[in-house]
Design a protein around this motif. Structure first.
Motif: not given
Length: 425
Positions: A330, A371, A373, A375, A377-378, A381-382, A388
């Motif tokens: 990150e 992609p 990881v 952040l 994106l997640f 998605s959440t 994803i």
């Protein structure tokens, strides 16, 4: 040999799932022990490095972002953008770009921007018939603008580690941030015309002015920060404290996004975020100190000079390195891990450290949506319950635009340096 030990330790600890602050802290402690330095020196280095007035700005800006995210400010900015972009095809997509840019200039965090705007705009775009992948892509990509436009938490950290003027860095981020927003705006406009996206109704002038008036308190936070800093009225840390107070006042009095009794809960949420960042900063500063003492940065400078690396080649290699690291780490961790190695090499190779700050942070922007990881994106998605893979499909056109903008920022330094030179001539 020491470098090999670090690489094995670092990636091995990451692979077993340790938090990044523990990975950096354990690596620093072992490297200090191997080099024969007492471990008590690690604690002393952390205390000395954290004793920074500029670093105090970081948790205060995080607190301001927490107030803004919960306080109804995001909705006011969305209403403002809708009021002025109604009547244009793909209005909601364009509103997303503009609202994310405005919110980013208030909170300084890309993830917070994507979260706040995604919560409001994603349901609205889906209800109006926008493809979900497109909606996720424009929100996720526009959220990355928060890392480069002032006040940016990443630029504050860069200024501390590289010993650069934070006000200069803030100014340097304005034009590249606007270039990125313009590129996204143009792509959304083109896509909307090609796919016949819906048009939001145009508001009468009286209604537009009323919405604009209602949004002025939200715009007070970046105004207070920029006028205070560049008017010579406050330091960066003092501006951060004022921003937190103004954000709380605006949220409670004007938008009433949360009840006064919930203030402590919002403060606790902000402190958790700030605490997580400060843990990473503390462990990474200890590692950075060891890195400087080890002579690795000096060896890097010697290697690049001895092998005749040109400036453009050095910058190209660093961009590739940062893009790869952005796939796995990150923003804060990458900045604090890599910068102590690269900073001493900049001036000998003819790279302005302020220019490099924006190159670095833009690479970190790409990492947020890259992609595997990223952040953002997640986050998306959440909040959308989308796979994803669907988020990644939506983000791909914007990822290409981000790479184009990176090339422009890297090889057209005047874009970054013009404003700092104009103000601090």
């Amino acid at each position: 040999m020491t470098v090999l030990l670090f690489l094995v330790l670092f990636f091995g600890l990451l692979a077993v799932g340790l938090p990044i602050f523990l990975v950096l802290g354990v690596c620093a402690a072992i490297l200090y022990a191997v080099s024969g330095q007492p471990l008590i020196g690690v604690a002393q280095v952390i205390i000395d490095q954290l004793n920074s007035t500029t670093l105090m700005a970081l948790p205060l800006f995080v607190m301001a972002a927490a107030f803004m995210r919960r306080g109804g400010v995001a909705q006011a900015l969305v209403d403002l953008a809708v009021a002025w972009l109604g009547g244009v095809r793909g209005s909601l997509g364009l509103v997303t770009v503009v609202a994310c840019t405005l919110f980013a200039a208030i909170c300084g965090s890309s993830v917070a921007t994507a979260l706040a705007m995604g919560t409001i705009l994603l349901p609205a775009m889906l209800a109006r018939g926008y493809p979900r992948s497109f909606a996720l892509g424009v929100i996720g990509a526009s959220g990355t603008i928060g890392i480069v436009v002032p006040p940016s938490i990443a630029l504050i950290l860069y200024g501390i580690v590289a010993e650069q003027s934070v006000p200069r860095l803030f100014l340097a981020g304005i034009l590249p941030g606007l270039l990125q927003a313009t590129a996204f705006f143009g792509w959304v406009w083109y896509t909307a015309r090609r796919n016949n996206f819906p048009i939001e109704p145009s508001l009468p002038w009286r209604r537009r002015l009323a919405v604009t008036w209602a949004a002025l308190p939200a715009l007070a936070v970046p105004a207070v920060v920029l006028v205070g800093i560049y008017g010579g009225l406050v330091t960066v840390t003092e501006a951060a404290a004022v921003a937190a107070v103004v954000a709380l006042f605006v949220s409670l009095v004007f938008y009433r996004g949360f009840h006064p009794a919930e203030t402590l809960a919002v403060v606790a949420d902000g402190l958790r975020s700030a605490g997580a960042i400060m843990l990473i900063v503390a462990s990474a500063l200890a590692f950075g100190h060891w890195m400087t003492q080890s002579g690795i940065p000096a060896a890097l400078v010697h290697f690049t000079v001895a092998h005749g690396f040109r400036t453009w080649q050095f910058l190209l290699a660093i961009n590739v390195l940062l893009l790869v690291l952005g796939c796995f780490l990150e923003v804060t961790a990458t900045l604090l891990l890599v910068l102590p190695v690269l900073a001493p090499a900049l001036v000998p190779l003819g790279v302005d450290p302020v220019h490099f700050a924006i190159i670095f942070t833009h690479n970190m922007e790409i990492g947020l949506v890259h992609p595997p990881v990223g952040l953002n994106l997640f986050v998306l998605s959440t909040i959308s319950n989308a796979p994803i893979g669907e988020v990644i499909r939506g983000i791909l056109p914007f990822l290409i635009l981000l790479l184009v903008v990176l090339g422009i920022i890297t090889y057209v330094p005047i874009l970054t340096l013009w404003l700092p030179h104009l103000v601090f001539h």
